[in-house]
Design a protein around this motif. Sequence first.
Motif, short mmCIF file in Angstrom:
data_model
loop_
_atom_site.label_atom_id
_atom_site.label_comp_id
_atom_site.label_asym_id
_atom_site.label_seq_id
_atom_site.Cartn_x
_atom_site.Cartn_y
_atom_site.Cartn_z
N LEU A 1 0.85 -1.19 0.00
CA LEU A 1 0.00 0.00 0.00
C LEU A 1 0.89 1.24 0.00
O LEU A 1 1.99 1.22 0.54
CB LEU A 1 -0.93 0.03 1.22
CG LEU A 1 -1.95 -1.09 1.37
CD1 LEU A 1 -2.80 -0.85 2.62
CD2 LEU A 1 -2.84 -1.19 0.15
N ASN B 1 -3.67 0.83 -3.29
CA ASN B 1 -3.09 -0.51 -3.37
C ASN B 1 -2.29 -0.59 -4.67
O ASN B 1 -2.85 -0.73 -5.75
CB ASN B 1 -4.19 -1.57 -3.35
CG ASN B 1 -3.62 -2.98 -3.20
OD1 ASN B 1 -2.49 -3.26 -3.59
ND2 ASN B 1 -4.43 -3.88 -2.65
N LEU C 1 -5.52 -5.99 0.36
CA LEU C 1 -4.99 -5.69 1.68
C LEU C 1 -5.93 -4.76 2.45
O LEU C 1 -6.46 -3.81 1.89
CB LEU C 1 -3.62 -5.03 1.59
CG LEU C 1 -2.46 -5.85 1.00
CD1 LEU C 1 -1.25 -4.96 0.80
CD2 LEU C 1 -2.13 -7.03 1.90
N THR D 1 -5.75 -2.54 6.32
CA THR D 1 -4.63 -1.94 7.05
C THR D 1 -5.07 -1.35 8.37
O THR D 1 -6.19 -0.86 8.50
CB THR D 1 -3.93 -0.85 6.20
OG1 THR D 1 -2.80 -0.34 6.91
CG2 THR D 1 -4.89 0.30 5.89
N GLU E 1 -10.61 -3.60 3.39
CA GLU E 1 -9.81 -4.17 2.31
C GLU E 1 -9.86 -3.33 1.03
O GLU E 1 -10.92 -2.92 0.58
CB GLU E 1 -10.32 -5.58 2.02
CG GLU E 1 -9.56 -6.34 0.97
CD GLU E 1 -10.16 -7.70 0.74
OE1 GLU E 1 -9.54 -8.70 1.16
OE2 GLU E 1 -11.27 -7.78 0.16
N LEU F 1 0.93 3.17 7.91
CA LEU F 1 0.05 2.05 7.57
C LEU F 1 0.74 0.74 7.93
O LEU F 1 1.93 0.56 7.65
CB LEU F 1 -0.29 2.06 6.08
CG LEU F 1 -0.91 3.33 5.50
CD1 LEU F 1 -1.20 3.14 4.02
CD2 LEU F 1 -2.18 3.72 6.25
N PRO G 1 -0.29 -2.77 6.81
CA PRO G 1 -1.25 -3.58 6.04
C PRO G 1 -1.21 -5.05 6.44
O PRO G 1 -0.22 -5.56 6.98
CB PRO G 1 -0.78 -3.39 4.59
CG PRO G 1 0.18 -2.23 4.63
CD PRO G 1 0.79 -2.25 5.99
#
Length: 370
Positions: free
Chosen positions: A191, A220, A226, A228, A252, A280, A282
């Motif tokens: 990310l 992304n 993902l 996070t 997500e 972040l 993730p």
Amino acid sequence: MTPSPEILRAHRAVMVAVAALLVAVFTVTFGPSPSASAEDTIGIAARPASADGADDGRTRFSYQTTAGQTINDYYLVANPGSVTQKYTVFATDAFNNNAGEFALLDTAEQPVTIGQWVRFDNGANRVEFALAPGESRLLPFTLEIPANATPGDHAGGLVASVVTPGDEVTLDRRVGTRLYARVAGQLQPQLSISALDAEYLGDWWNPFTGTVRMYYTVRNVGNVALATNTSFGVDTWFAIPAASPSGDGLPELLPGAARNVSADVPGVAAWLYLAPWVELKPFVDSPDPANALPVDPTSRSTILIAMPWPLLILAALIAGGVLLAGWRRRREAQRAEEWERFTAREAELRAAERTPVDVPSGSTDHRGSA
């Protein structure tokens, strides 16, 4: 004056039309939800199933695959309602909507990725049938991964839909089950944070209780879906925290998707220099531990100038007072020096006037001689 019968009939017709419109709006807004219960007139239930139709505990379809592989599975659709209904079951693609949430294409839209890879017994990616109340149908399907499928996560869903036509509107009730296929290859879970900006919100006369509001975009940039955990805060001079860090979570994001985010950090004093930051952490949000992957955290910061106006005004007043006092001291010292020089000159002049005139020896004073 009593209204004529024609006016009364027209009035009643208008009221009937308004009532019908309100009923239609109520039906669209407050109609049965996709998770309809057995008491509802129309009901839809759908879930993953084993080959015998038993509930195998799955809440989604999730596969670890390779390019060119074919997977067989089962989808159970049931009618928990009280009337016979015609069902349309189809596979479609997933995307993140404007709010960053997981969503599926509309019923009429044709999929272009994983939704096209699903085939039911009829050879198509959708099938139609009718179910009586309490009846269910087990739908075998295949997921055919193309030989040129790119590595990473491909997301979509299987959807059971019941369309109810009406005089004013057509209502499409849908129940969806998520569908994921992770194609083997070079996986890049990542990310990124972009377009980080911040502003300082607070009363100009109170520089100690402001709020820093941050705006940023999470994207992304990899090929793995993902979610996070997010941490954010504000530092000031010498990396000293200006407030306690906060945290949040983002749902997500599918590969290639992005979400705009705003976050507030309260209780930040206006220290002139502020450094808002976001981090972040993730992770793969999947009930299957086999899908878990290590993902590197990412962070970003920016610079924010927060003017402490009361402190600046006070500092300007103090500095002005100090400068004025220094100027006055220098002026007074200059005047004192001028006065000392003046008094010294005056003293020298007076001393010169009082000094007697010396007469040289051997000289004769002829004044008064005959």
